[in-house]
Design an enzyme around this catalytic site. Structure first.
Site, mmCIF file in Angstrom:
data_model
loop_
_atom_site.group_PDB
_atom_site.id
_atom_site.type_symbol
_atom_site.label_atom_id
_atom_site.label_comp_id
_atom_site.label_asym_id
_atom_site.label_seq_id
_atom_site.Cartn_x
_atom_site.Cartn_y
_atom_site.Cartn_z
ATOM 1 N N GLU A 223 0.820 -1.218 0.000
ATOM 2 C CA GLU A 223 0.000 0.000 0.000
ATOM 3 C C GLU A 223 0.856 1.272 0.000
ATOM 4 O OE1 GLU A 223 -2.178 -0.467 3.578
ATOM 5 O OE2 GLU A 223 -3.337 -2.192 2.901
ATOM 6 N N GLY A 225 1.921 5.051 -0.726
ATOM 7 C CA GLY A 225 1.191 6.297 -0.965
ATOM 8 C C GLY A 225 2.157 7.432 -1.217
ATOM 9 N N ARG A 262 2.169 20.027 7.131
ATOM 10 C CA ARG A 262 3.226 19.171 7.666
ATOM 11 C C ARG A 262 4.271 19.917 8.494
ATOM 12 N NH1 ARG A 262 6.573 16.671 5.092
ATOM 13 N NH2 ARG A 262 6.635 14.744 6.314
ATOM 14 N N CYS A 292 -3.060 33.455 11.266
ATOM 15 C CA CYS A 292 -2.841 34.026 12.602
ATOM 16 C C CYS A 292 -2.513 32.942 13.625
ATOM 17 C CB CYS A 292 -4.056 34.842 13.038
ATOM 18 S SG CYS A 292 -4.303 36.313 12.036
#
Length: 365
Positions: A223, A225, A262, A292
Site C-alpha cells: 500500500e 502512498g 506538515r 494568525c
C-alpha cells in the site's frame, strides 16, 4: 510474485491522480467512504480496493459492500462484530483481513508510527489468533487475509522484515488450523528524501519481499502512498513581504499552514527554491504565511536571496499537502495543476470565498 499494488489514496486523492493509477491497473487503499467514492469517480476498481481505518461507520460498511470491495482491513473486535451484523442485514458476506499490530518500532516520527502496541491502530498480535477463530464462525464474515502497516516515512528495511516475519508466522499458524489466507498485505510507509534521508532502494525492498514470500501461496499486497506521489508535486507560493527583524528575518508568503500543514504539525522539512533564482547575497529567512498562528511556517532558517513578488517552489508537496489542507482563516484553497510533458491540465479550480460559505445559512430574521 503474485501481487497487487494498492495506492494509499489518503496521500493525494485528487481525481486526476487516482485516474492515472487506475489506468495503470492499480488497486487502492482507502480509509473512508469519501475516498471510496473518489476511487469510483476516477474509474478505479472497487474489486481491487482495500478499506483500512479504525473508525468505519455502518453506512461506510454498507457503501463498501454495495461497491464490491476486495477486502475490509478490520482493526478491532468491535469493528468485526459491527461488520458481521451489517453484512448479514444486507444479505452479504464481508471479505475481511485483520490489521495486526506487530509491536515493531519503525523508527520514524511518533505521529506517523502506527505499529507499536501504544498506537490506536490494529489488533494486538496476541489477540489476533483467537479473533480469527471467532471470525471463522461468523455468517457475515469471510476471512481473506492478514494486514500490517507499521508507519510512514520508513528508511530502514529491518522493521519491515521483523514485522513481515511476525505476520507470516501468524499466517502459518492459521494454516495449521486449516484457515488458509488468500493474501498477505504488508502495508506501505516507504520513505522519500525530503532533506537528507536515504530512502530504501526499491531493488533492496523487492529482494526482501522475494525472500520472504519464496514458496508461499498467498498473494502479496502493498500500500504505497507518499512514495508514489510526494516528489511529483510542488507548492507554488509568492513572496508578499520581507520583514527583517532583530532576531529573525521573515519572508511572508501567500501560502500558509492551511495549504501545507506538515511543517506546523510535524516540524517537517521541505526544500524551498526560487523559481527564478537571484544572484545576490543570501540572507537567512523564516518562510511564513499570513495565518494568525505562530506555528504558521513553511520553512525555517533558509539562506535565500529574495525580493517581494518572487515565486517559490516548496518541494515534495505531492503527498499530504492538498490532502490535509483546510479553509482556516476563511482562506480559499489553491488550484491544482497536473503537468504531463508539455501539457498542463487544471485538475482542481481555485476556490472562491463564496465557495467557502455556500453550504451555510444565517439565522432567520
Amino acid at each position: 510474485l503474485p501481487h497487487l499494488v494498492c495506492y494509499a489514496a489518503k496521500a493525494n486523492a485528487n481525481l486526476a491522480v487516482l485516474d492515472v493509477f487506475a489506468r495503470l491497473g492499480s488497486g487502492f487503499d482507502i480509509v473512508s467512504g469519501g475516498e471510496l467514492a473518489r476511487v469510483v469517480a476516477a474509474g478505479g476498481d472497487p474489486g481491487k480496493t482495500v478499506f483500512s481505518g479504525v473508525g468505519k461507520s455502518a453506512a461506510e460498511m454498507r457503501q463498501a459492500l454495495d461497491a464490491g470491495i476486495l477486502c475490509f482491513n478490520v482493526e478491532s473486535a468491535a469493528e468485526l462484530e459491527r461488520l458481521d451484523a451489517v453484512a448479514r442485514e444486507s444479505g452479504r458476506v464481508a471479505p475481511v483481513s485483520f490489521r495486526v499490530n506487530p509491536d515493531v518500532d519503525p523508527k520514524t516520527h511518533p505521529y506517523i508510527s502506527t505499529g507499536l502496541k501504544e498506537n490506536k491502530f490494529g489488533i494486538a498480535y496476541d489477540d489476533a489468533l483467537p479473533l480469527y477463530r471467532q471470525a471463522r464462525g461468523m455468517r457475515g464474515i469471510a476471512v481473506r487475509g492478514i494486514d500490517i502497516h507499521i508507519g510512514s516515512q520508513i528508511t530502514d528495511l529491518a522493521p519491515y522484515r521483523e514485522a513481515a516475519r511476525k505476520v507470516l508466522d501468524l499466517a502459518d499458524r492459521l494454516a495449521g488450523e486449516g484457515l488458509h489466507l488468500e493474501h498477505v498485505d504488508l502495508g506501505g510507509g516507504l520513505g522519500i528524501r525530503y532533506r537528507d534521508e536515504t530512502p530504501l532502494p526499491v531493488a533492496g525492498y523487492a529482494a526482501m519481499l522475494r525472500e520472504l514470500f519464496a514458496g508461499r501461496r498467498e498473494k502479496l499486497l502493498i500500500e504505497p502512498g507518499r512514495w508514489l506521489v510526494a516528489e511529483a508535486g510542488v507548492l507554488l507560493t509568492r513572496v508578499e513581504y520581507l520583514k527583517p527583524g532583530p532576531a529573525k528575518h521573515f519572508a511572508i508568503v501567500d501560502a500558509a499552514m492551511n495549504d501545507l500543514l506538515r511543517p506546523a504539525l510535524y516540524d517537517a522539512w521541505h526544500g524551498v527554491d526560487p523559481v527564478r533564482p537571484r544572484s545576490g547575497p543570501p540572507a537567512r529567512w523564516e518562510i511564513v504565511g499570513p495565518v494568525c498562528e505562530s506555528a504558521d511556517f513553511l520553512a525555517r532558517g533558509r539562506d535565500l536571496d529574495l525580493a517581494p513578488g518572487d515565486l517559490l517552489a516548496v518541494r515534495a508537496a505531492g503527498a499530504y499537502a492538498m490532502a490535509m489542507s483546510s479553509n482556516y482563516n476563511a482562506r480559499p484553497r489553491a488550484a491544482e495543476v497536473m503537468v504531463d510533458g508539455e501539457r498542463a491540465h487544471l485538475v482542481r479550480r481555485r476556490e472562491t470565498v463564496a465557495d467557502l460559505y455556500a453550504a451555510e445559512a444565517t439565522l432567520p430574521r
